[in-house]
Design a protein around this motif. Structure first.
Motif, short mmCIF file in Angstrom:
data_model
loop_
_atom_site.label_atom_id
_atom_site.label_comp_id
_atom_site.label_asym_id
_atom_site.label_seq_id
_atom_site.Cartn_x
_atom_site.Cartn_y
_atom_site.Cartn_z
N PRO A 1 45.49 35.89 44.00
CA PRO A 1 44.44 36.32 44.93
C PRO A 1 44.93 37.32 45.97
O PRO A 1 46.09 37.30 46.37
N ILE A 2 44.03 38.20 46.36
CA ILE A 2 44.26 39.09 47.49
C ILE A 2 43.92 38.25 48.72
O ILE A 2 42.78 37.84 48.89
N LYS A 3 44.90 37.98 49.54
CA LYS A 3 44.72 37.11 50.70
C LYS A 3 44.28 37.96 51.90
O LYS A 3 45.05 38.78 52.38
N ILE A 4 43.06 37.71 52.34
CA ILE A 4 42.49 38.48 53.44
C ILE A 4 42.46 37.63 54.70
O ILE A 4 42.02 36.48 54.67
N GLY A 5 42.93 38.22 55.79
CA GLY A 5 42.79 37.59 57.09
C GLY A 5 41.81 38.41 57.89
O GLY A 5 41.82 39.63 57.80
N PHE A 6 40.95 37.74 58.64
CA PHE A 6 40.10 38.55 59.48
C PHE A 6 40.09 38.05 60.89
O PHE A 6 40.20 36.87 61.17
N ASN B 1 36.69 40.08 42.75
CA ASN B 1 36.71 38.64 42.46
C ASN B 1 38.07 38.02 42.74
O ASN B 1 38.20 36.80 42.77
N SER B 2 39.11 38.86 42.93
CA SER B 2 40.45 38.35 43.23
C SER B 2 40.65 38.10 44.72
O SER B 2 41.67 37.55 45.11
N ALA B 3 39.70 38.50 45.55
CA ALA B 3 39.87 38.36 47.00
C ALA B 3 39.46 36.97 47.48
O ALA B 3 38.49 36.40 46.99
N VAL B 4 40.24 36.45 48.43
CA VAL B 4 39.89 35.20 49.12
C VAL B 4 40.12 35.40 50.61
O VAL B 4 40.99 36.17 51.02
N ARG C 1 35.97 30.52 47.66
CA ARG C 1 36.70 31.77 47.91
C ARG C 1 37.09 31.89 49.38
O ARG C 1 37.75 32.84 49.77
N VAL C 2 36.68 30.90 50.16
CA VAL C 2 37.08 30.82 51.57
C VAL C 2 38.08 29.67 51.65
O VAL C 2 37.72 28.50 51.61
N ASP D 1 47.62 39.51 52.76
CA ASP D 1 47.94 40.84 52.20
C ASP D 1 47.30 41.94 53.03
O ASP D 1 47.83 43.04 53.11
N MET D 2 46.13 41.66 53.57
CA MET D 2 45.41 42.64 54.36
C MET D 2 44.67 41.95 55.49
O MET D 2 44.43 40.74 55.42
N VAL D 3 44.34 42.71 56.52
CA VAL D 3 43.55 42.19 57.63
C VAL D 3 42.32 43.05 57.84
O VAL D 3 42.34 44.25 57.60
N ILE D 4 41.28 42.39 58.27
CA ILE D 4 40.05 43.05 58.69
C ILE D 4 39.96 42.85 60.19
O ILE D 4 39.99 41.71 60.67
N LEU D 5 39.89 43.94 60.93
CA LEU D 5 39.85 43.89 62.39
C LEU D 5 38.45 44.22 62.88
O LEU D 5 38.00 45.36 62.75
N THR D 6 37.78 43.23 63.45
CA THR D 6 36.42 43.44 63.92
C THR D 6 36.22 42.89 65.34
O THR D 6 35.13 42.50 65.71
#
Length: 166
Positions: A24-29, A48-51, A77-78, A101-106
């Motif tokens: 999975p692509i591990k996303i932090g937000f 579909n690989s993102a969580v 997926r969460v 792997d990546m971050v979303i900054l909001t």
């Protein structure tokens, strides 16, 4: 516009990251208000690989509300147990350090230059909402972070406005 921003967040990743049937692509937000929740949902729609792996906000009620919304829409997926839910002004660093792997900054834009710099320094791919900065020193910081991201071979992408009329 909304779907395009989420697709942009994932599409900026290297080809290996968007392939299906991989780890999975591990996303932090970071920033769990309405825009952050929307961006996290869009990132999950893009692959579909993102969580969602980690979440952070200055306020616990925002994080809880966002988590409830994402779980109701995206289910398993969460993947954010309590030990990867971070609250407080240092939550951004804890999300960055959580194995994503990546971050979303909001978050509000005043914080964005520091959050971008920390994520880029940690060699994370970054999607951030606009504006990236609100003053001269912030703009200079983001410009420096962009150079570091390029040297690290990581992506630094921003949201955009798409204006049109019928």
């Amino acid at each position: 516009t909304v779907t395009a921003a989420g697709a942009t967040a994932i599409s900026g990743l290297p080809a290996w990251a968007v392939q299906e049937n991989r780890d999975p692509i591990k996303i932090g937000f970071i920033g769990c208000g309405g825009r952050g929740t929307g961006a996290a949902n869009q990132a999950l729609n893009a692959s579909n690989s993102a969580v969602i792996w980690a979440m952070g906000d200055a306020f616990e009620d925002r994080l809880t509300s966002s988590m409830d919304s994402l779980v109701s829409e995206k289910g398993d997926r969460v993947v954010v147990p309590k030990d990867r839910q971070f609250v407080g002004f240092d939550a951004y660093q804890k999300v960055i350090d959580s194995g994503v792997d990546m971050v979303i900054l909001t978050t509000p834009p005043h914080f964005r230059p520091a959050h971008i710099a920390a994520a880029v320094k940690a060699k994370k791919h970054v999607f951030c909402e606009k504006p990236m900065a609100v003053d001269g020193s912030g703009v200079r910081s983001v410009m420096e972070s962009a150079q570091v991201a390029k040297a690290n071979d990581t992506n630094l992408m921003s949201g955009f406005c798409w204006r049109y009329n019928y």
